[in-house]
Write a protein that holds these residues in place. Structure first.
Motif, PDB file in Angstrom:
ATOM      1  N   GLU A 206       0.171   5.907 -27.343  1.00 60.06           N
ATOM      2  CA  GLU A 206       0.538   6.625 -26.115  1.00 60.06           C
ATOM      3  C   GLU A 206       1.136   5.635 -25.128  1.00 60.06           C
ATOM      4  OE1 GLU A 206      -1.436   9.231 -22.449  1.00 60.06           O
ATOM      5  OE2 GLU A 206      -2.733   8.301 -23.936  1.00 60.06           O
ATOM      6  N   PHE A 207       2.266   5.999 -24.558  1.00 63.70           N
ATOM      7  CA  PHE A 207       2.858   5.213 -23.479  1.00 63.70           C
ATOM      8  C   PHE A 207       3.617   6.161 -22.570  1.00 63.70           C
ATOM      9  CE2 PHE A 207       6.177   5.253 -26.669  1.00 63.70           C
ATOM     10  CZ  PHE A 207       7.348   5.377 -25.953  1.00 63.70           C
ATOM     11  N   ASP A 208       3.907   5.690 -21.357  1.00 63.59           N
ATOM     12  CA  ASP A 208       4.711   6.500 -20.449  1.00 63.59           C
ATOM     13  C   ASP A 208       5.775   5.631 -19.800  1.00 63.59           C
ATOM     14  OD1 ASP A 208       3.330   5.080 -18.508  1.00 63.59           O
ATOM     15  OD2 ASP A 208       2.886   6.811 -17.266  1.00 63.59           O
ATOM     16  N   VAL A 209       6.832   6.273 -19.380  1.00 65.88           N
ATOM     17  CA  VAL A 209       7.904   5.620 -18.627  1.00 65.88           C
ATOM     18  C   VAL A 209       8.107   6.424 -17.347  1.00 65.88           C
ATOM     19  CG1 VAL A 209       9.055   4.591 -20.615  1.00 65.88           C
ATOM     20  CG2 VAL A 209       9.701   6.881 -19.880  1.00 65.88           C
ATOM     21  N   GLU A 210       8.579   5.713 -16.309  1.00 68.47           N
ATOM     22  CA  GLU A 210       8.745   6.367 -15.008  1.00 68.47           C
ATOM     23  C   GLU A 210       9.871   5.691 -14.246  1.00 68.47           C
ATOM     24  OE1 GLU A 210       6.145   6.885 -10.915  1.00 68.47           O
ATOM     25  OE2 GLU A 210       5.092   6.566 -12.801  1.00 68.47           O
ATOM     26  N   ALA A 211      10.617   6.472 -13.506  1.00 70.83           N
ATOM     27  CA  ALA A 211      11.670   5.950 -12.629  1.00 70.83           C
ATOM     28  C   ALA A 211      11.628   6.736 -11.326  1.00 70.83           C
ATOM     29  CB  ALA A 211      13.033   6.087 -13.277  1.00 70.83           C
ATOM     30  N   GLY A 212      11.959   6.055 -10.225  1.00 71.24           N
ATOM     31  CA  GLY A 212      11.921   6.750  -8.948  1.00 71.24           C
ATOM     32  C   GLY A 212      12.308   5.870  -7.786  1.00 71.24           C
ATOM     33  N   LEU A 213      11.897   6.290  -6.598  1.00 70.96           N
ATOM     34  CA  LEU A 213      12.234   5.637  -5.335  1.00 70.96           C
ATOM     35  C   LEU A 213      10.947   5.202  -4.643  1.00 70.96           C
ATOM     36  CD1 LEU A 213      14.458   5.022  -3.181  1.00 70.96           C
ATOM     37  CD2 LEU A 213      14.015   7.298  -2.271  1.00 70.96           C
ATOM     38  N   SER A 214      10.959   3.984  -4.104  1.00 75.24           N
ATOM     39  CA  SER A 214       9.813   3.453  -3.374  1.00 75.24           C
ATOM     40  C   SER A 214      10.232   3.185  -1.925  1.00 75.24           C
ATOM     41  CB  SER A 214       9.323   2.157  -4.026  1.00 75.24           C
ATOM     42  OG  SER A 214       8.212   1.643  -3.330  1.00 75.24           O
ATOM     43  N   LEU A 215       9.457   3.693  -0.980  1.00 76.98           N
ATOM     44  CA  LEU A 215       9.730   3.510   0.447  1.00 76.98           C
ATOM     45  C   LEU A 215       8.550   2.780   1.066  1.00 76.98           C
ATOM     46  CD1 LEU A 215      10.870   7.169   1.146  1.00 76.98           C
ATOM     47  CD2 LEU A 215      12.331   5.218   0.672  1.00 76.98           C
ATOM     48  N   GLY A 216       8.824   1.709   1.814  1.00 79.97           N
ATOM     49  CA  GLY A 216       7.748   0.923   2.397  1.00 79.97           C
ATOM     50  C   GLY A 216       7.987   0.608   3.859  1.00 79.97           C
ATOM     51  N   TRP A 217       6.888   0.430   4.599  1.00 78.96           N
ATOM     52  CA  TRP A 217       6.926   0.085   6.022  1.00 78.96           C
ATOM     53  C   TRP A 217       6.051  -1.140   6.244  1.00 78.96           C
ATOM     54  CZ3 TRP A 217       2.754   1.603   9.697  1.00 78.96           C
ATOM     55  CH2 TRP A 217       3.023   1.163  10.992  1.00 78.96           C
ATOM     56  N   LYS A 218       6.626  -2.186   6.835  1.00 79.20           N
ATOM     57  CA  LYS A 218       5.876  -3.401   7.144  1.00 79.20           C
ATOM     58  C   LYS A 218       5.144  -3.180   8.463  1.00 79.20           C
ATOM     59  CE  LYS A 218       8.230  -7.183   6.921  1.00 79.20           C
ATOM     60  NZ  LYS A 218       9.124  -8.299   7.307  1.00 79.20           N
ATOM     61  N   PHE A 219       3.826  -3.015   8.393  1.00 79.64           N
ATOM     62  CA  PHE A 219       3.088  -2.747   9.624  1.00 79.64           C
ATOM     63  C   PHE A 219       2.335  -3.959  10.145  1.00 79.64           C
ATOM     64  CE2 PHE A 219      -0.192  -2.092   6.498  1.00 79.64           C
ATOM     65  CZ  PHE A 219      -1.371  -2.444   7.127  1.00 79.64           C
ATOM     66  N   LEU A 220       2.318  -5.056   9.378  1.00 75.94           N
ATOM     67  CA  LEU A 220       1.603  -6.233   9.833  1.00 75.94           C
ATOM     68  C   LEU A 220       2.261  -7.479   9.264  1.00 75.94           C
ATOM     69  CD1 LEU A 220      -0.901  -7.376  11.300  1.00 75.94           C
ATOM     70  CD2 LEU A 220      -2.164  -7.082   9.168  1.00 75.94           C
ATOM     71  N   LYS A 221       2.399  -8.508  10.117  1.00 73.76           N
ATOM     72  CA  LYS A 221       2.951  -9.787   9.688  1.00 73.76           C
ATOM     73  C   LYS A 221       2.121 -10.880  10.324  1.00 73.76           C
ATOM     74  CE  LYS A 221       7.183 -12.524   9.521  1.00 73.76           C
ATOM     75  NZ  LYS A 221       7.112 -12.792   8.103  1.00 73.76           N
ATOM     76  N   PHE A 222       1.596 -11.776   9.497  1.00 77.47           N
ATOM     77  CA  PHE A 222       0.868 -12.928  10.014  1.00 77.47           C
ATOM     78  C   PHE A 222       1.102 -14.113   9.090  1.00 77.47           C
ATOM     79  CE2 PHE A 222      -1.984 -10.722   7.203  1.00 77.47           C
ATOM     80  CZ  PHE A 222      -2.642 -11.710   6.501  1.00 77.47           C
ATOM     81  N   TRP A 223       1.300 -15.268   9.697  1.00 81.49           N
ATOM     82  CA  TRP A 223       1.635 -16.510   8.998  1.00 81.49           C
ATOM     83  C   TRP A 223       2.785 -16.232   8.043  1.00 81.49           C
ATOM     84  CZ3 TRP A 223      -0.504 -19.092   4.252  1.00 81.49           C
ATOM     85  CH2 TRP A 223      -0.158 -20.434   4.220  1.00 81.49           C
ATOM     86  N   SER A 224       2.640 -16.433   6.742  1.00 82.28           N
ATOM     87  CA  SER A 224       3.702 -16.140   5.783  1.00 82.28           C
ATOM     88  C   SER A 224       3.431 -14.860   5.008  1.00 82.28           C
ATOM     89  CB  SER A 224       3.872 -17.304   4.804  1.00 82.28           C
ATOM     90  OG  SER A 224       4.382 -18.436   5.472  1.00 82.28           O
TER      91      SER A 224
END
Length: 195
Positions: A100-118
């Motif tokens: 059994e295996f699966d494959v998937e394709a799509g769109l990823s949307l992200g929001w950077k809500f925090l930034k500290f150091w690197s």
């Protein structure tokens, strides 16, 4: 009274061009290239290779994929393709399925809500189309298409920026098929980015 109302209305209508020209001048001073060019400032391409694993009710899988897209200082838009291999096909010892295996394709949307150091911390969501493939004991020489449909995957990712074009990230997610609802592919997982 009606004449006074008309005079006030005409006075306000004449003031609109005066305020709009000041606003356009201020906007031009802030963004001399225009709003469209300002929208795309700081955008750069993104790419990623990652490994992932999902813990289901009775089993787990291993898999991986890649993404390609664009990132702004606050948002990330990516296309992804991935696949998973299941250790226990259909949660059986080979009686229901040999593979059994699966494959998937799509769109990823992200929001950077925090930034500290690197580090950058993102809240993201994948929306994609998945397809399950099986090899059964009855047809061991061909693949059978099982469930397929719409998958939604909210995730939380922490990325360590090592250089301008290189970073590694670790994330957790919860995935669930929306249509059709398929309980077997619902679960919590982890992912580790290697590029």
């Amino acid at each position: 009274m009606k004449k006074l109302s008309v005079v006030f209305l005409l006075f306000f209508v004449m003031l609109i061009p005066a305020f709009s020209s000041e606003t356009e001048t201020e906007t031009a001073e802030l963004n001399p290239k225009g709003w469209w060019a300002a929208l795309w400032e700081g955008v750069y391409p993104t790419y990623d290779l990652y490994g992932r694993s999902v813990l289901f009710t009775d089993s787990m899988n291993v898999g991986g994929g890649f993404t390609i897209g664009a990132e702004t200082p606050m948002f990330r838009f990516e296309f992804y393709a991935q696949g998973d291999y299941f250790m226990a096909p259909l949660d059986s010892q080979g009686s229901l399925a040999l593979l059994e295996f699966d494959v998937e394709a799509g769109l990823s949307l992200g929001w950077k809500f925090l930034k500290f150091w690197s580090f950058d911390v993102y809240v993201a969501c994948d929306i994609g189309y998945f397809m399950q493939f099986l090899i059964t004991p009855y047809q061991s020489d061909s693949y059978t298409l099982g469930f397929n449909g719409l998958m939604v995957r909210p995730k939380l990712m922490t990325e360590l920026n090592i250089g301008k074009w290189y970073g590694i990230s670790v994330g957790v997610f919860y995935q669930f098929p929306v249509y059709p609802s398929y309980e077997r592919y619902r679960g919590i997982g982890i992912m580790v980015s290697i590029l």
